[in-house]
Write a protein that holds these residues in place. Structure first.
Motif, PDB file in Angstrom:
ATOM      1  N   GLY A  26       0.702  -1.248   0.081  1.00 41.95           N
ATOM      2  CA  GLY A  26       0.008   0.069   0.038  1.00 41.95           C
ATOM      3  C   GLY A  26       0.860   1.138  -0.007  1.00 41.95           C
ATOM      4  N   HIS A  27       0.123   2.328   0.317  1.00 42.89           N
ATOM      5  CA  HIS A  27       0.780   3.775   0.131  1.00 42.89           C
ATOM      6  C   HIS A  27       1.363   4.443   1.327  1.00 42.89           C
ATOM      7  N   ASP A  28       0.932   3.827   2.558  1.00 46.53           N
ATOM      8  CA  ASP A  28       1.023   4.548   4.051  1.00 46.53           C
ATOM      9  C   ASP A  28       2.107   4.496   4.660  1.00 46.53           C
ATOM     10  N   GLY A  64       4.765  -3.892  -3.687  1.00 50.00           N
ATOM     11  CA  GLY A  64       3.873  -2.663  -4.385  1.00 50.00           C
ATOM     12  C   GLY A  64       4.324  -1.386  -4.186  1.00 50.00           C
ATOM     13  N   GLU A  65       3.402  -0.455  -3.941  1.00 48.62           N
ATOM     14  CA  GLU A  65       3.646   0.855  -4.106  1.00 48.62           C
ATOM     15  C   GLU A  65       4.218   1.471  -2.722  1.00 48.62           C
ATOM     16  N   MET A  66       4.757   0.388  -1.821  1.00 49.22           N
ATOM     17  CA  MET A  66       5.464   0.839  -0.872  1.00 49.22           C
ATOM     18  C   MET A  66       7.083   0.728  -1.053  1.00 49.22           C
ATOM     19  N   ALA A 126       3.950  -5.776  -8.686  1.00 44.36           N
ATOM     20  CA  ALA A 126       2.599  -5.005  -8.582  1.00 44.36           C
ATOM     21  C   ALA A 126       1.454  -5.899  -7.835  1.00 44.36           C
ATOM     22  N   TRP A 127       0.406  -5.211  -7.597  1.00 47.76           N
ATOM     23  CA  TRP A 127      -0.689  -5.663  -6.761  1.00 47.76           C
ATOM     24  C   TRP A 127      -1.231  -6.711  -7.315  1.00 47.76           C
ATOM     25  N   GLN A 128      -1.415  -6.877  -8.613  1.00 46.41           N
ATOM     26  CA  GLN A 128      -2.127  -8.159  -9.306  1.00 46.41           C
ATOM     27  C   GLN A 128      -1.561  -9.344  -9.147  1.00 46.41           C
ATOM     28  N   THR A 172      -3.080   0.153   2.304  1.00 50.51           N
ATOM     29  CA  THR A 172      -4.309   0.988   1.398  1.00 50.51           C
ATOM     30  C   THR A 172      -4.376  -0.056   0.471  1.00 50.51           C
ATOM     31  N   ASN A 173      -5.058   0.220  -0.902  1.00 52.60           N
ATOM     32  CA  ASN A 173      -5.129  -0.566  -2.010  1.00 52.60           C
ATOM     33  C   ASN A 173      -3.795  -0.660  -2.526  1.00 52.60           C
ATOM     34  N   CYS A 174      -3.610  -1.899  -3.182  1.00 48.20           N
ATOM     35  CA  CYS A 174      -4.670  -2.724  -3.916  1.00 48.20           C
ATOM     36  C   CYS A 174      -4.677  -4.110  -2.957  1.00 48.20           C
ATOM     37  N   ILE A 175      -5.690  -4.299  -2.410  1.00 48.18           N
ATOM     38  CA  ILE A 175      -5.855  -5.732  -1.955  1.00 48.18           C
ATOM     39  C   ILE A 175      -6.766  -6.400  -2.799  1.00 48.18           C
ATOM     40  N   GLY A 192       2.188   5.191 -14.039  1.00 49.36           N
ATOM     41  CA  GLY A 192       0.733   4.954 -13.527  1.00 49.36           C
ATOM     42  C   GLY A 192       0.644   3.523 -13.067  1.00 49.36           C
ATOM     43  N   CYS A 193      -0.901   2.961 -13.142  1.00 49.65           N
ATOM     44  CA  CYS A 193      -1.012   1.703 -12.439  1.00 49.65           C
ATOM     45  C   CYS A 193      -0.637   0.228 -13.276  1.00 49.65           C
ATOM     46  N   ASP A 194      -0.655  -0.558 -12.591  1.00 50.83           N
ATOM     47  CA  ASP A 194      -0.465  -1.921 -13.243  1.00 50.83           C
ATOM     48  C   ASP A 194      -1.742  -2.651 -13.286  1.00 50.83           C
ATOM     49  N   LEU A 220       6.758   6.249 -12.198  1.00 51.37           N
ATOM     50  CA  LEU A 220       6.116   6.194 -10.856  1.00 51.37           C
ATOM     51  C   LEU A 220       5.208   5.257 -10.781  1.00 51.37           C
ATOM     52  N   ALA A 221       4.551   5.025  -9.525  1.00 52.62           N
ATOM     53  CA  ALA A 221       3.326   4.286  -9.457  1.00 52.62           C
ATOM     54  C   ALA A 221       3.807   2.842  -9.506  1.00 52.62           C
ATOM     55  N   CYS A 222       2.621   1.868  -9.618  1.00 49.71           N
ATOM     56  CA  CYS A 222       3.026   0.300  -9.540  1.00 49.71           C
ATOM     57  C   CYS A 222       3.235  -0.187 -10.916  1.00 49.71           C
ATOM     58  N   GLY A 223       3.016   0.680 -11.937  1.00 49.44           N
ATOM     59  CA  GLY A 223       3.011   0.231 -13.349  1.00 49.44           C
ATOM     60  C   GLY A 223       4.563  -0.041 -13.574  1.00 49.44           C
ATOM     61  N   GLN A 247       5.871   6.769  -5.865  1.00 49.80           N
ATOM     62  CA  GLN A 247       4.363   6.273  -5.687  1.00 49.80           C
ATOM     63  C   GLN A 247       3.587   7.197  -6.685  1.00 49.80           C
ATOM     64  N   CYS A 248       2.308   6.980  -6.783  1.00 46.69           N
ATOM     65  CA  CYS A 248       1.283   7.451  -8.012  1.00 46.69           C
ATOM     66  C   CYS A 248       1.181   9.016  -7.405  1.00 46.69           C
ATOM     67  N   ASN A 249       1.146   9.241  -6.184  1.00 46.20           N
ATOM     68  CA  ASN A 249       1.001  10.581  -5.679  1.00 46.20           C
ATOM     69  C   ASN A 249       2.266  11.429  -6.041  1.00 46.20           C
ATOM     70  N   TRP A 289      -3.595   3.468 -16.631  1.00 48.68           N
ATOM     71  CA  TRP A 289      -4.318   3.746 -15.658  1.00 48.68           C
ATOM     72  C   TRP A 289      -5.114   2.500 -15.162  1.00 48.68           C
ATOM     73  N   PHE A 290      -5.467   2.613 -13.985  1.00 49.71           N
ATOM     74  CA  PHE A 290      -6.282   1.426 -13.437  1.00 49.71           C
ATOM     75  C   PHE A 290      -7.482   1.903 -12.485  1.00 49.71           C
ATOM     76  N   GLU A 291      -7.197   2.890 -11.535  1.00 49.11           N
ATOM     77  CA  GLU A 291      -8.062   3.193 -10.484  1.00 49.11           C
ATOM     78  C   GLU A 291      -8.118   4.806 -10.464  1.00 49.11           C
ATOM     79  N   GLN A 292      -9.007   5.117  -9.174  1.00 51.07           N
ATOM     80  CA  GLN A 292      -9.338   6.343  -9.255  1.00 51.07           C
ATOM     81  C   GLN A 292      -8.404   7.328  -8.773  1.00 51.07           C
ATOM     82  N   LYS A 293      -7.282   6.887  -8.278  1.00 55.52           N
ATOM     83  CA  LYS A 293      -6.105   7.999  -8.061  1.00 55.52           C
ATOM     84  C   LYS A 293      -5.411   8.323  -9.480  1.00 55.52           C
ATOM     85  N   ALA A 294      -5.610   7.597 -10.405  1.00 58.41           N
ATOM     86  CA  ALA A 294      -5.027   7.765 -11.561  1.00 58.41           C
ATOM     87  C   ALA A 294      -5.931   8.699 -12.306  1.00 58.41           C
TER      88      ALA A 294
HETATM   89 FE1  FS2 Z   1      -1.144   0.684  -8.260  1.00 57.74          FE
HETATM   90 FE2  FS2 Z   1      -3.208   0.006  -6.673  1.00 57.74          FE
HETATM   91 FE3  FS2 Z   1      -0.909   3.633  -6.308  1.00 57.74          FE
HETATM   92 FE4  FS2 Z   1      -3.024   2.394  -7.666  1.00 57.74          FE
HETATM   93  S1  FS2 Z   1      -1.074  -0.131  -5.867  1.00 57.74           S
HETATM   94  S2  FS2 Z   1      -3.208   0.665  -8.915  1.00 57.74           S
HETATM   95  O1  FS2 Z   1      -4.013   1.706  -6.125  1.00 57.74           O
HETATM   96  O2  FS2 Z   1      -2.568   4.119  -6.128  1.00 57.74           O
HETATM   97  O3  FS2 Z   1      -1.277   2.772  -8.211  1.00 57.74           O
END
Ligand code: FS2
Ligand code: SF4
Length: 552
Positions: A246-248, A270-272, A294-296, A313-316, A401-403, A428-431, A458-460, A491-496
């Motif tokens: 996650g991101h926290d 992942g994003e950590m 990445a998360w998947q 945080t996401n992505c679980i 971006g996202c994966d 940047l981010a999990c992509g 991270q994505c932020n 892109w994948f989710e709403q932060k993107a």
């Molecule tokens: Fe990756 Fe998932 Fe960073 Fe997104 S770990 S798709 O929530 O926020 O990017």
């Protein structure tokens, strides 16, 4: 149920039936629809109260949490949503009371919104809440698909920004203007705005998210220092272990503090990963490396991980029986049957790690490089500018971006591999996990080896990427669109969505986006984006796209 908020939505149009592609049940979808509806009502009162000069931090924080809980791959737990809805009822009462009181104190007649005050009977059971939520499905909306799609895009942008605000809040940074815009925007989403008004609101949401990302950057760097280039091991070492996803960053710090001298190794996931670059986190010797991708991939990777797992945080993704008992969630994250840790005492996670066997031996050490935030990159700005002027660096590609699961996301790997040797890749981010274990080498300029792959975070940390681009543009007396820079976003989710709106609001043009366009954007709205911003979907050929972009 109907949900089309993320990229993997069913058939590229929308998840319906009993379960979404992510595993979200129709029951949870209905509870989320209801929660979002009530949240908009809470924000309507709060927006009006704030305009009259009064505010309520408890309500602000509830709205943040409520929005974040509905982001893709965050919370799959009906019981938790029932709790959120119970809180929502009391927060709505508070918000209305605040508004009435501020009107009274100022001698103003309250302008009561037309929506019903009481939205369910006292102490409803889960079934009644699910039934109630069905009334607020996107499909029941009395608007055109075009307008509904833009309203949803704005809501997703607000959800993404709320997630970032929540991270900043955890680190002690909150901002009144940010809260005000969030409430105003949610209020406006109940007002059936016109196309032009909605497009303007979308741009305002992007600008707001830029400030939100700036706040989070401030919170992260004040808390943990500015990221510095850091080599991170991606090879497990012998010993008991915890992986933090996650991101926290605050949660990671808690884990590190509470596992000191306990012979437990801590891994990021992942994003950590970018956490390794922060001085006040990297100082912990038992933060030994990054695990997995990445998360998947987590079902496979967490099954094989011989310790406990913290999802901050996401992505679980729905955990399998093989490891569900070793997973723990924090904050807004939830999954039925998975232990949620509410307090800052992480003993359940630590005890679980001690009970598991851990890695039995060291693996051969392999490393990746992280820590290229705006301070580091701009610290060598003169060198980079000179490298561009001399032709040592021809072009920059931001591939980030996202994966996700789809095979066509290999496009981003192929693209990165094909980038010519005199070009730099920012990511940047999990992509980034599509290519961050490849060796891209360096560009040597004036005796300095500039890495060709710069991991910004991270994505932020899109905030950092924007700061870098703006500074380079100033140095070259142009704007971001005039730089030898191309953006290829997955892109994948709403932060993107939030980040994309930010880029558009800053006037960034010709972004390539993939693997496919959002389902919530109808063809007429896509046309508006293409005409105004030159947005283009990626093609199936990285070679062709690269050739076109290098003509710039
Ligand atoms: Fe990756 Fe998932 Fe960073 Fe997104 S770990 S798709 O929530 O926020 O990017
Ligand atoms: Fe489908 Fe994505 Fe919604 Fe899950 S979050 S139900 S996958 S659109």
């Amino acid at each position: 149920m109907f949900c089309y908020q993320c990229e993997q939505t069913q058939d590229g149009t929308g998840c319906n039936g009993l379960k979404g592609v992510c595993g979200k049940t129709s029951f949870v979808a209905s509870l989320q629809d209801l929660l979002l509806n009530v949240t908009k009502k809470i924000s309507t009162f709060t927006s009006m109260s704030r305009q009259l000069g009064t505010k309520n931090p408890e309500v602000d924080r509830f709205v943040l949490e409520s929005l974040f809980s509905t982001v893709t791959n965050v919370n799959f737990d009906e019981v938790r949503f029932k709790e959120y809805l119970q809180k929502a009822e009391s927060q709505l009462e508070k918000a209305e009371k605040d508004y009435r009181e501020v009107c009274q104190s100022k001698g103003i007649q309250p302008k009561m919104p037309t929506f019903a005050k009481s939205f369910w009977k006292a102490n409803p059971d889960l079934g009644s809440l699910i039934e109630e939520g069905k009334k607020f499905s996107i499909l029941k909306r009395n608007r055109s698909k075009d307008l509904t799609g833009i309203e949803e895009m704005i809501l997703y942008g607000i959800k993404g920004g709320a997630a970032y605000l929540e991270h900043a809040k955890v680190l002690g940074i909150e901002d009144e203007e940010a809260y005000s815009f969030m409430h105003d925007c949610l209020k406006k989403l109940t007002e059936e705005l016109s196309l032009d008004e909605l497009l303007k609101l979308a741009m305002d949401t992007g600008k707001w998210n830029f400030k939100v990302m700036e706040l989070l950057d401030k919170a992260n760097t004040q808390g943990y220092g500015d990221p510095v280039p850091t080599k991170v091991s991606i090879s497990p070492v012998a010993g008991k272990c915890i992986v933090v996803s996650g991101h926290d960053l605050y949660d990671l710090e808690l884990v590190l503090k509470q596992t000191e001298n306990k012979n437990i190794n801590v891994y990021t996931h992942g994003e950590m990963l970018p956490a390794h670059g922060y001085p006040k986190l990297k100082k912990y010797k038992h933060l030994v490396g990054n695990y997995g991708g990445a998360w998947q991939n987590q079902k496979k990777e967490f099954s094989a991980f011989p310790g406990s797992i913290l999802m901050t945080t996401n992505c679980i993704v729905p955990p399998s029986d093989a490891y569900r008992h070793r997973v723990f969630t924090r904050s807004v994250v939830g999954f039925p049957g998975v232990q949620h840790i509410l307090s800052d005492d992480l003993s359940p996670l630590i005890n679980s790690a001690l009970l598991n066997k851990g890695f039995l031996k060291d693996s051969p050490r392999k490393e990746i490089l992280v820590g290229f935030g705006h301070k580091t990159v701009l610290g060598i700005a003169d060198l980079i500018i000179d490298a561009v002027k001399s032709g040592a660096i021809k072009h920059f590609f931001l591939i980030g971006g996202c994966d996700g699961y789809e095979l066509d996301r290999n496009y981003f790997t192929d693209f990165a591999k094909r980038v010519p040797k005199d070009c730099v890749i920012l990511t940047l981010a999990c992509g980034k996990y599509r290519f961050n274990k490849l060796d891209f080498g360096t560009i040597k300029h004036k005796g300095v080896e500039i890495p060709r792959l710069l991991d910004i975070g991270q994505c932020n940390d899109s905030y950092s990427a924007i700061k870098i681009a703006v500074a380079l543009a100033e140095a070259f007396k142009t704007d971001v669109n005039g730089l030898p820079l191309s953006l290829i976003l997955s892109w994948f989710e709403q932060k993107a969505v939030a980040v994309l709106l930010t880029l558009l609001s800053l006037g960034v043009k010709n972004i390539r986006i993939g693997p496919r366009l959002p389902a919530f954007l109808t063809p007429p709205v896509v046309k508006v984006l293409v005409d105004n911003f030159g947005i283009k979907p990626i093609s199936s050929s990285p070679k062709k796209d690269l050739k076109e972009l290098l003509k710039k």
